[in-house]
Design an enzyme around this catalytic site. Structure first.
Site, mmCIF file in Angstrom:
data_model
loop_
_atom_site.group_PDB
_atom_site.id
_atom_site.type_symbol
_atom_site.label_atom_id
_atom_site.label_comp_id
_atom_site.label_asym_id
_atom_site.label_seq_id
_atom_site.Cartn_x
_atom_site.Cartn_y
_atom_site.Cartn_z
ATOM 1 N N ARG A 45 -71.162 73.606 -32.574
ATOM 2 C CA ARG A 45 -72.391 71.330 -32.300
ATOM 3 C C ARG A 45 -70.730 71.210 -32.373
ATOM 4 O O ARG A 45 -69.668 71.721 -32.986
ATOM 5 C CB ARG A 45 -72.887 71.886 -33.505
ATOM 6 C CG ARG A 45 -72.191 71.905 -34.659
ATOM 7 C CD ARG A 45 -73.317 70.790 -35.656
ATOM 8 N NE ARG A 45 -72.406 70.416 -37.384
ATOM 9 C CZ ARG A 45 -71.693 70.359 -37.531
ATOM 10 N NH1 ARG A 45 -70.693 70.070 -36.675
ATOM 11 N NH2 ARG A 45 -71.477 70.179 -38.785
ATOM 12 N N GLY A 46 -70.705 69.447 -31.838
ATOM 13 C CA GLY A 46 -69.807 69.041 -31.864
ATOM 14 C C GLY A 46 -70.438 68.286 -33.268
ATOM 15 O O GLY A 46 -71.265 68.795 -34.439
ATOM 16 N N GLY A 87 -75.521 66.075 -34.669
ATOM 17 C CA GLY A 87 -74.344 67.358 -34.490
ATOM 18 C C GLY A 87 -74.940 68.358 -33.024
ATOM 19 O O GLY A 87 -76.062 68.397 -33.924
ATOM 20 N N CYS A 144 -68.117 64.695 -42.494
ATOM 21 C CA CYS A 144 -67.857 64.046 -41.413
ATOM 22 C C CYS A 144 -67.019 63.519 -40.795
ATOM 23 O O CYS A 144 -66.350 62.945 -39.903
ATOM 24 C CB CYS A 144 -68.970 63.192 -40.800
ATOM 25 S SG CYS A 144 -70.848 64.081 -41.397
#
Length: 230
Positions: free
Chosen positions: A79-80, A150, A180
């Site tokens: 995921r981002g 995400g 994060c």
């Protein structure tokens, strides 16, 4: 934002291991790619730390021994986003949606997820907003992060992963990471913001589900019997 469509919601009643949820997401992404339904997975994880595709493991502050001591797992994902924490008291929504059919771009989709959490915060009298200094997620007074995002988009337009909203998780577990990748801001929870009120996690989860369906223009939310992991 999207055409009126049907959203299948799979509510997981027990804590779901991250690897099992990841496998289920991959199955649903493939099903969606073949023309299957849009699905929303609603669940909570046992204590779990996940690292995004940038592999920012330097933001993990705990040793393997420390993770073992708190019963937490560490997973690498595609995921981002940066490193984050999942655990009991934190509803997680994994939408498996076709953005092409929704006519929604990736940025608008991420901002829509932020708006979902902002709306739920408003329901509880908490002033929060997204799109903070190019950082995804939702923030209270611009200082305290209450919701993380995400996402992954595969096969050109099919989403997976999603959002995590801090209702009443163990905030001390965030001390094991740089959440994060942001060092100068705090992590908060709905319970901390509305104390001494104790928010009901299931109620807030339902609010998240309904707000997400409304945000992306789904006309019907249909409960589906989730699979068994036994």
């Amino acid at each position: 934002m999207a055409g009126l469509r049907r959203l299948e919601v799979w509510r997981m009643r027990e804590l779901i291991n991250y690897a099992e949820a990841l496998h289920l997401q991959s199955q649903l992404v493939e099903r969606r790619r073949r023309g299957g339904a849009d699905v929303l997975l609603s669940l909570q994880h046992p204590p779990t730390f996940t690292v995004g595709k940038r592999r920012t493991v330097h933001n993990m502050l705990a040793s393997p021994q420390e993770l073992h001591a708190i019963g937490a797992e560490l997973h690498m994902t595609e995921r981002g986003g940066d490193i984050t924490y999942h655990g009991p008291g934190q509803p997680v929504l994994y939408p498996i949606l076709g953005l092409r059919e929704m006519r929604v771009g990736v940025r608008a989709y991420v901002e829509g997820l932020e708006d979902v959490m902002v709306e739920v915060c408003k329901m509880h009298g908490v002033d929060a907003r997204g799109r903070m200094e190019k950082e995804t997620g939702v923030w209270v007074q611009g200082l305290r992060k209450i919701g993380a995002i995400g996402v992954r988009v595969s096969s050109g337009s099919i989403t997976s992963h999603g959002l995590a909203f801090n209702v009443d998780p163990n905030l001390a577990h965030f001390d094991h990471i740089v959440p994060c990748g942001i060092r100068d801001k705090e992590v908060t929870s709905l319970r901390k913001e509305v104390s001494p009120v104790v928010p009901d996690v299931e109620e807030v989860t339902e609010q998240l589900i309904q707000c997400l369906a409304k945000q992306f223009g789904f006309a019907a939310v249909v409960d589906m019997e989730p699979p068994s992991f036994s």
